[in-house]
Enzyme design. Sequence first.
Site, PDB file in Angstrom:
ATOM      1  N   TYR A  24     141.469 -62.191  67.228  1.00 19.19           N
ATOM      2  CA  TYR A  24     140.143 -61.776  67.804  1.00 19.19           C
ATOM      3  C   TYR A  24     140.376 -60.777  69.243  1.00 19.19           C
ATOM      4  O   TYR A  24     139.263 -60.378  69.571  1.00 19.19           O
ATOM      5  CB  TYR A  24     138.938 -62.825  68.129  1.00 19.19           C
ATOM      6  CG  TYR A  24     138.930 -63.655  66.870  1.00 19.19           C
ATOM      7  CD1 TYR A  24     139.464 -64.827  66.610  1.00 19.19           C
ATOM      8  CD2 TYR A  24     138.175 -62.982  65.845  1.00 19.19           C
ATOM      9  CE1 TYR A  24     139.321 -65.604  65.388  1.00 19.19           C
ATOM     10  CE2 TYR A  24     137.753 -63.705  64.627  1.00 19.19           C
ATOM     11  CZ  TYR A  24     138.094 -64.804  64.453  1.00 19.19           C
ATOM     12  OH  TYR A  24     137.942 -65.562  63.199  1.00 19.19           O
ATOM     13  N   HIS A  99     132.317 -57.456  61.503  1.00 11.40           N
ATOM     14  CA  HIS A  99     133.347 -58.509  61.892  1.00 11.40           C
ATOM     15  C   HIS A  99     134.449 -58.142  62.631  1.00 11.40           C
ATOM     16  O   HIS A  99     134.790 -56.999  62.435  1.00 11.40           O
ATOM     17  CB  HIS A  99     133.913 -59.032  60.513  1.00 11.40           C
ATOM     18  CG  HIS A  99     132.812 -59.778  59.845  1.00 11.40           C
ATOM     19  ND1 HIS A  99     132.422 -61.026  59.850  1.00 11.40           N
ATOM     20  CD2 HIS A  99     132.088 -59.084  58.544  1.00 11.40           C
ATOM     21  CE1 HIS A  99     131.288 -60.950  58.827  1.00 11.40           C
ATOM     22  NE2 HIS A  99     131.097 -60.005  58.169  1.00 11.40           N
TER      23      HIS A  99
HETATM   24  C1  DHK Z   1     134.720 -64.329  63.251  1.00 13.55           C
HETATM   25  C2  DHK Z   1     134.573 -65.660  62.599  1.00 13.55           C
HETATM   26  O1  DHK Z   1     134.335 -66.676  63.383  1.00 13.55           O
HETATM   27  C3  DHK Z   1     135.163 -66.218  61.300  1.00 13.55           C
HETATM   28  O2  DHK Z   1     134.314 -67.374  60.988  1.00 13.55           O
HETATM   29  C4  DHK Z   1     134.942 -64.843  60.390  1.00 13.55           C
HETATM   30  C5  DHK Z   1     134.594 -63.316  62.131  1.00 13.55           C
HETATM   31  C6  DHK Z   1     135.414 -63.584  61.020  1.00 13.55           C
HETATM   32  C7  DHK Z   1     134.846 -62.132  62.811  1.00 13.55           C
HETATM   33  O3  DHK Z   1     136.002 -61.381  62.300  1.00 13.55           O
HETATM   34  O4  DHK Z   1     134.459 -61.582  63.548  1.00 13.55           O
HETATM   35  O5  DHK Z   1     135.482 -65.077  59.335  1.00 13.55           O
END
Ligand code: DHK
Length: 152
Positions: A24, A99
Site C-alpha cells: 500500500y 484499489h
Molecule cells: C484495500 C484493502 O484493504 C484490501 O482489502 C483490498 C484494497 C485491496 C486496495 O488495494 O486498496 O483487497
Amino acid sequence: MTKPIYVINGPNLNRLGTRETGIYGTKTLADIEVMCRGAAGSRPVECRQSNAEHQIVDWIHEAIDQGGGIVINPAGLTFRSIPILDALKMFPGPIIELHISNIHRREEIYHHSLMSKVATAVIMGLGPDGYPTAVAAMVRLLGAGEPVSPRK
Ligand code: DHK
C-alpha cells in the site's frame, strides 16, 4: 453550489503509511487527502474513512442527496458488502471504484469485487497515486454540467 466529489475509504485504510507498505505504499490517508484536493481543483471534495460498513452506507446516502460523484475504495468490504452495493445502486452520478493494489494479482479472496458491476470505472494498481488519478477523471466526467454516466 457545485456538488462535491465524495472520496470514501473503507476498513483499515486509516492505517495507510504503516500498513503493509510493500503493498500500500508509505503515504498516509492525510497525504492522500491533500493529493485529492489538488486534483479536484475548484471542485469541492468530501474525504471520509470508516472501519464501519453502516457508516459507509450512510455517507453514500449523503452523497445521493448532496454529491456529484463518488470515488470509493471499500477495501475488504469490496468482496462482501451487499449493503454498500445496494447503496451505490441508488447513486445517480458517476462512481469510480478504486484499489491501491491490483486486486487481480492478489490472493483469490481479493479477485471478485461486488462493486464493479455498478461502477462507471475501476482504477487499481497505481498505488496511492490512484486517488488523484481517479479524482481528476471524476472532474472530467462531471465537467461543467450534468454528470455523464453510462450507468443510466
Ligand atoms: C484495500 C484493502 O484493504 C484490501 O482489502 C483490498 C484494497 C485491496 C486496495 O488495494 O486498496 O483487497
